[in-house]
Design a protein around this motif. Structure first.
Motif, mmCIF file in Angstrom:
data_model
loop_
_atom_site.group_PDB
_atom_site.id
_atom_site.type_symbol
_atom_site.label_atom_id
_atom_site.label_comp_id
_atom_site.label_asym_id
_atom_site.label_seq_id
_atom_site.Cartn_x
_atom_site.Cartn_y
_atom_site.Cartn_z
ATOM 1 N N LEU A 1 -18.474 -29.490 24.679
ATOM 2 C CA LEU A 1 -17.758 -30.726 24.980
ATOM 3 C C LEU A 1 -18.728 -31.856 25.288
ATOM 4 O O LEU A 1 -18.528 -33.001 24.849
ATOM 5 C CB LEU A 1 -16.813 -30.498 26.162
ATOM 6 N N ARG A 2 -19.786 -31.550 26.042
ATOM 7 C CA ARG A 2 -20.769 -32.577 26.386
ATOM 8 C C ARG A 2 -21.483 -33.113 25.153
ATOM 9 O O ARG A 2 -21.866 -34.284 25.110
ATOM 10 C CB ARG A 2 -21.791 -32.015 27.387
ATOM 11 N N ARG A 3 -21.659 -32.257 24.142
ATOM 12 C CA ARG A 3 -22.392 -32.671 22.942
ATOM 13 C C ARG A 3 -21.498 -33.288 21.872
ATOM 14 O O ARG A 3 -21.993 -33.880 20.912
ATOM 15 C CB ARG A 3 -23.125 -31.460 22.343
ATOM 16 N N GLN A 4 -20.182 -33.137 22.021
ATOM 17 C CA GLN A 4 -19.241 -33.541 20.973
ATOM 18 C C GLN A 4 -18.869 -35.017 21.098
ATOM 19 O O GLN A 4 -18.585 -35.503 22.173
ATOM 20 C CB GLN A 4 -17.981 -32.672 21.050
ATOM 21 N N GLY A 5 -18.854 -35.722 19.955
ATOM 22 C CA GLY A 5 -18.477 -37.131 19.954
ATOM 23 C C GLY A 5 -17.163 -37.408 19.258
ATOM 24 O O GLY A 5 -16.581 -38.481 19.434
ATOM 25 N N ASN A 6 -16.665 -36.434 18.488
ATOM 26 C CA ASN A 6 -15.426 -36.617 17.736
ATOM 27 C C ASN A 6 -14.215 -36.380 18.634
ATOM 28 O O ASN A 6 -14.126 -35.367 19.331
ATOM 29 C CB ASN A 6 -15.409 -35.652 16.548
ATOM 30 N N THR A 7 -13.261 -37.312 18.596
ATOM 31 C CA THR A 7 -12.101 -37.245 19.496
ATOM 32 C C THR A 7 -11.286 -35.973 19.289
ATOM 33 O O THR A 7 -10.960 -35.265 20.253
ATOM 34 C CB THR A 7 -11.198 -38.473 19.293
ATOM 35 N N GLN B 1 -6.571 -38.013 28.321
ATOM 36 C CA GLN B 1 -7.385 -39.207 28.544
ATOM 37 C C GLN B 1 -8.311 -39.481 27.359
ATOM 38 O O GLN B 1 -8.537 -40.652 26.980
ATOM 39 C CB GLN B 1 -8.205 -39.043 29.822
ATOM 40 N N VAL B 2 -8.855 -38.423 26.764
ATOM 41 C CA VAL B 2 -9.709 -38.579 25.577
ATOM 42 C C VAL B 2 -8.935 -39.262 24.454
ATOM 43 O O VAL B 2 -9.442 -40.176 23.786
ATOM 44 C CB VAL B 2 -10.251 -37.208 25.120
ATOM 45 N N LEU B 3 -7.678 -38.839 24.242
ATOM 46 C CA LEU B 3 -6.848 -39.451 23.204
ATOM 47 C C LEU B 3 -6.521 -40.898 23.547
ATOM 48 O O LEU B 3 -6.544 -41.776 22.672
ATOM 49 C CB LEU B 3 -5.560 -38.639 23.031
ATOM 50 N N LYS B 4 -6.237 -41.147 24.805
ATOM 51 C CA LYS B 4 -5.908 -42.517 25.226
ATOM 52 C C LYS B 4 -7.104 -43.444 25.023
ATOM 53 O O LYS B 4 -6.965 -44.571 24.531
ATOM 54 C CB LYS B 4 -5.481 -42.509 26.692
ATOM 55 N N ASP B 5 -8.292 -42.969 25.400
ATOM 56 C CA ASP B 5 -9.494 -43.790 25.280
ATOM 57 C C ASP B 5 -9.900 -44.040 23.840
ATOM 58 O O ASP B 5 -10.597 -45.014 23.542
ATOM 59 C CB ASP B 5 -10.665 -43.132 26.026
ATOM 60 N N PRO C 1 0.529 -36.406 36.548
ATOM 61 C CA PRO C 1 0.478 -35.506 37.708
ATOM 62 C C PRO C 1 -0.670 -34.513 37.598
ATOM 63 O O PRO C 1 -0.708 -33.531 38.333
ATOM 64 C CB PRO C 1 1.832 -34.794 37.628
ATOM 65 N N CYS C 2 -1.603 -34.745 36.658
ATOM 66 C CA CYS C 2 -2.672 -33.770 36.392
ATOM 67 C C CYS C 2 -3.922 -34.023 37.221
ATOM 68 O O CYS C 2 -4.924 -33.314 37.052
ATOM 69 C CB CYS C 2 -3.029 -33.770 34.912
ATOM 70 N N GLY C 3 -3.904 -35.024 38.069
ATOM 71 C CA GLY C 3 -5.068 -35.293 38.895
ATOM 72 C C GLY C 3 -6.158 -36.052 38.176
ATOM 73 O O GLY C 3 -7.278 -36.118 38.650
ATOM 74 N N VAL C 4 -5.852 -36.616 37.005
ATOM 75 C CA VAL C 4 -6.823 -37.410 36.243
ATOM 76 C C VAL C 4 -6.351 -38.835 36.209
ATOM 77 O O VAL C 4 -5.217 -39.119 35.816
ATOM 78 C CB VAL C 4 -6.976 -36.869 34.795
ATOM 79 N N LYS C 5 -7.181 -39.786 36.631
ATOM 80 C CA LYS C 5 -6.820 -41.189 36.645
ATOM 81 C C LYS C 5 -7.418 -41.901 35.450
ATOM 82 O O LYS C 5 -8.472 -41.567 34.984
ATOM 83 C CB LYS C 5 -7.319 -41.845 37.948
#
Length: 207
Positions: free
Chosen positions: A61-67, A113-117, A203-207
């Protein structure tokens, strides 16, 4: 070594085993201990393997750039978490299971959040949105089964986790098909009654 003639033979120190528990009784209990170890070792080895798999996915995940690939990695991480939770619940380790459930909710929220961003149009480019929605449908069934194994007074964390997964699933449906269609997949989900819409806070604790 020669001894003085007529002197009594030197006294032998008693072996610690002879004090309290005889060697014979100790050897009789040894097979029981070996059986317990033989049963525990595969469980511990499997848990260690799952944690290694999780850490491996974190590295990817840290190395991946594709959504879309990021979302797929987070889905795999969430699946590993649920497998660990299932094993903890079967062993009655509910506090440990709760800790992993919170990690699971974090992975689900992060995938959203990845999809939203990414600013992707889900109706033109549904990849990622569709993968996440399909995985959550399956995982909500797993979570409902796990909830049934929890004591009634220990269901707060798993209820929050179900609410998280359900809310994200509903937002994926709203993104893919429009907000008017968010209720069409409710039949396959389970939880505490919270569903969520595209506008609801996570409600997932991610802002």
């Amino acid at each position: 070594m020669a001894t003085t003639c007529g002197a009594p033979p030197p006294s032998r120190r008693r072996h610690p085993v002879s004090e309290g528990r005889s060697p014979r009784r100790w050897f009789r209990s040894l097979p029981v201990c070996l059986v317990i170890l033989s049963l525990a070792m595969p469980v511990l080895a499997r848990d260690t393997k799952l944690e290694r798999q999780y850490q491996g996915q974190q590295g990817k995940l840290r190395r991946q750039g594709n959504t879309v690939k990021k979302v797929k990695i987070l889905i795999r991480m969430s699946a590993i978490d649920l497998e660990i939770v299932s094993r903890r619940v079967r062993s009655g380790l509910f506090s440990d299971a709760d800790r992993i459930l919170e990690r699971y909710a974090g992975a689900v929220g992060r995938a959203e959040q990845v999809l939203k961003d990414s600013k992707r149009d889900p109706q033109r480019k549904p990849g990622g949105f569709k993968h996440l929605e399909i995985s959550l449908r399956k995982q909500l069934r797993q979570l409902a089964d796990l909830r049934d194994r929890y004591p009634f007074d220990r269901q707060q964390v798993i209820d929050r986790t179900i609410a998280c997964a359900e809310a994200v699933k509903q937002r994926m449906i709203a993104a893919l098909f429009g907000p008017d269609n968010t209720g069409r997949s409710n039949g396959g989900s389970a939880g505490s009654g919270q569903t969520g819409t595209a506008e609801d806070p996570s409600p997932c604790g991610v802002k």
